[in-house]
Design a protein around this motif. Structure first.
Motif, mmCIF file in Angstrom:
data_model
loop_
_atom_site.group_PDB
_atom_site.id
_atom_site.type_symbol
_atom_site.label_atom_id
_atom_site.label_comp_id
_atom_site.label_asym_id
_atom_site.label_seq_id
_atom_site.Cartn_x
_atom_site.Cartn_y
_atom_site.Cartn_z
ATOM 1 N N LYS A 1 0.946 -1.285 -0.070
ATOM 2 C CA LYS A 1 0.043 -0.059 -0.050
ATOM 3 C C LYS A 1 0.775 1.054 -0.030
ATOM 4 C CE LYS A 1 -3.789 0.793 0.115
ATOM 5 N NZ LYS A 1 -4.620 1.319 -0.928
ATOM 6 N N THR B 1 -4.282 3.322 3.404
ATOM 7 C CA THR B 1 -3.111 2.611 3.912
ATOM 8 C C THR B 1 -3.132 2.746 5.514
ATOM 9 O OG1 THR B 1 -0.704 2.904 3.824
ATOM 10 C CG2 THR B 1 -1.724 4.913 4.049
ATOM 11 N N THR C 1 0.082 2.245 6.961
ATOM 12 C CA THR C 1 1.682 2.249 6.951
ATOM 13 C C THR C 1 2.345 2.131 8.541
ATOM 14 O OG1 THR C 1 1.432 3.748 5.149
ATOM 15 C CG2 THR C 1 3.701 3.213 5.790
#
Length: 474
Positions: free
Chosen positions: A168, A174, A176
């Motif tokens: 992603k 996302t 992250t």
């Protein structure tokens, strides 16, 4: 930045210079967490170095906010004695999404004698069937959508994943921040985000030599893991639907069809200038674009400002993938965008047998189409400035014999070159994962690894290539 998002999606370009200036001011002032790195990918004039700086500033407050929680968890890792390497794929796009369309045959081709394949999904099931197919391609499919960031990291660590592969980056929805917890001993940035994540989030980025030349390494926090051909996977089983008539697709019966089905935010005024020059210089031609209710009126107005009748722009409805691939055959030539190239839309066009002209820049997203064209044996369709891009597209549009020859070459290369050879691609990717894992087991830090494919013969290890270069120089 919401206004910026909307204006780019609407193809409102009046404030591009203003936005670029504001972004550069924010980067120069180390203003953390203000600008999503994704915004820089399609903004003309931004460098790979600025993209890295933006990524690191974006994550800085998010990493700081989780510092105590990460310290409390402080994951540690042993060296697994398992005979198989355990791969964990992390994404919210395990449904009918471009990433999954590219990946599905790779996942199905993984060597289960050497690898265990886990999915960590934090996205919805859209009910279109792809989720069920994907589930069958994994050894385990773990839904982490309802878990917090730390809980998701704990789940991944608890499963003793060896290599965590993020699909992603900084794209929509996302998570992250999971990577910041370092739940796996090795973490890899792959496919979903065309650029660096910055900081200490990932150890490697899967790439190729055209996409990220060795001299661009300072613009990436990850070490380069080079595949010998293109970084992008694409299978050979994607069915191509029946080709509709031109009338059914909203096209006139006559005239050359230039096509670009990239999202509207990728269209920039400089590229649109070239497109309108082509429409002016190729009588009767049309530009076939993907329908976008927000952008359509603005694009027609921009065409008028450049002396082009608005009905020379034809907008295509969104279609299921099979139908989309079928109608692509009506296009004569696909025109790429810059600085954010076609990605899946480029490989779709080539799979459907339609040539693509691109202009390669200096950043990851501006070199993707060139990577694909190299892998399918058509580097002559890559240009390096917009004037050359115009000249090549004009030449192909006005010299039918040359365009026919390119199409014949594409048809011949389609199943004989690396781009759509998913089984060879999978073995090459697995070789990278094995090298990455062996380096970790040997206590070696991340470093550029991988292979290039010689014109005749087997792929050459990156280290062997470096040694050969040193011999030639001496």
């Amino acid at each position: 930045m919401k206004f910026y998002d909307l204006s780019r999606s609407m193809c409102e370009w009046e404030r591009l210079d203003e936005w670029r200036g504001k972004i550069r001011t924010a980067l120069a002032g180390n203003q953390a967490g203000k600008i999503s790195p994704f915004h820089l990918l399609s903004l003309p004039g931004m460098t790979a170095s600025e993209q890295r700086a933006c990524a690191e500033l974006w994550m800085k407050p998010r990493i700081e906010a989780s510092a105590m929680e990460r310290l409390d968890m402080a994951f540690t890792f042993g060296v697994s004695a398992r005979p198989k390497i355990r791969l964990g794929y992390l994404s919210c796009d395990f449904h009918a999404h471009a990433t999954s369309l590219l990946l599905v045959e790779l996942l199905e081709s993984h060597d289960r004698e050497r690898f265990e394949i886990f999915a960590y999904s934090y996205g919805p099931d859209d009910g279109k069937g792809m989720r069920e197919r994907l589930k069958k391609s994994f050894d385990r499919f773990i839904d982490i959508q309802g878990l917090s960031t730390s809980e998701a990291a704990q789940a991944i660590h608890g499963d003793e994943v060896d290599i965590l592969i993020d699909l992603k980056g900084y794209t929509q929805a996302t998570r992250t921040a999971i990577l910041a917890f370092r739940p796996a001993p090795i973490q890899v940035n792959y496919l979903g985000y065309p650029g660096t994540l910055g900081g200490d989030l990932c150890d490697y980025i899967i790439t190729d030599r055209f996409l990220t030349p060795p001299d661009s390494a300072d613009d990436y926090s990850e070490a380069f893991a080079y595949l010998p051909d293109s970084y992008q996977p694409h299978g050979r089983e994607g069915p191509i639907g029946a080709r509709p008539t031109r009338a059914e697709a909203g096209l006139g019966e006559e005239g050359f069809v230039f096509c670009c089905f990239n999202q509207a935010y990728k269209i920039t005024p400089d590229v649109f200038d070239v497109w309108c020059r082509l429409l002016a210089d190729v009588p009767g031609s049309v530009l076939w674009l993907l329908k976008n209710a927000l952008a359509e009126g603005n694009l027609r107005n921009e065409a008028c400002r450049r002396g082009i009748a608005p009905d020379r722009l034809v907008f295509a409805d969104d279609k299921p993938q099979i139908e989309h691939l079928g109608r692509l055959g009506l296009a004569d030539l696909v025109l790429d965008t810059l600085p954010y190239n076609a990605h899946t839309t480029a490989s779709d066009a080539l799979w459907a047998g339609v040539p693509l002209v691109t202009c390669a820049g200096d950043t990851f997203p501006s070199r993707v189409a060139g990577s694909l064209l190299h892998a399918i044996g058509l580097p002559e369709l890559i240009t390096d400035d917009l004037e050359a891009y115009y000249e090549l597209a004009f030449d192909l549009a006005t010299r039918p014999a040359r365009l026919s020859e390119i199409k014949r070459k594409l048809a011949g290369n389609r199943l004989s070159t690396p781009l759509f050879d998913i089984r060879t691609y999978t073995r090459d990717l697995e070789a990278l994962f094995e090298t990455i894992w062996q380096r970790y087991r040997d206590g070696e830090p991340p470093a550029a690894i991988g292979r290039i494919r010689e014109p005749e013969g087997e792929p050459l290890d990156l280290q062997e290539e470096i040694e050969l270069s040193e011999c030639e120089e001496s």
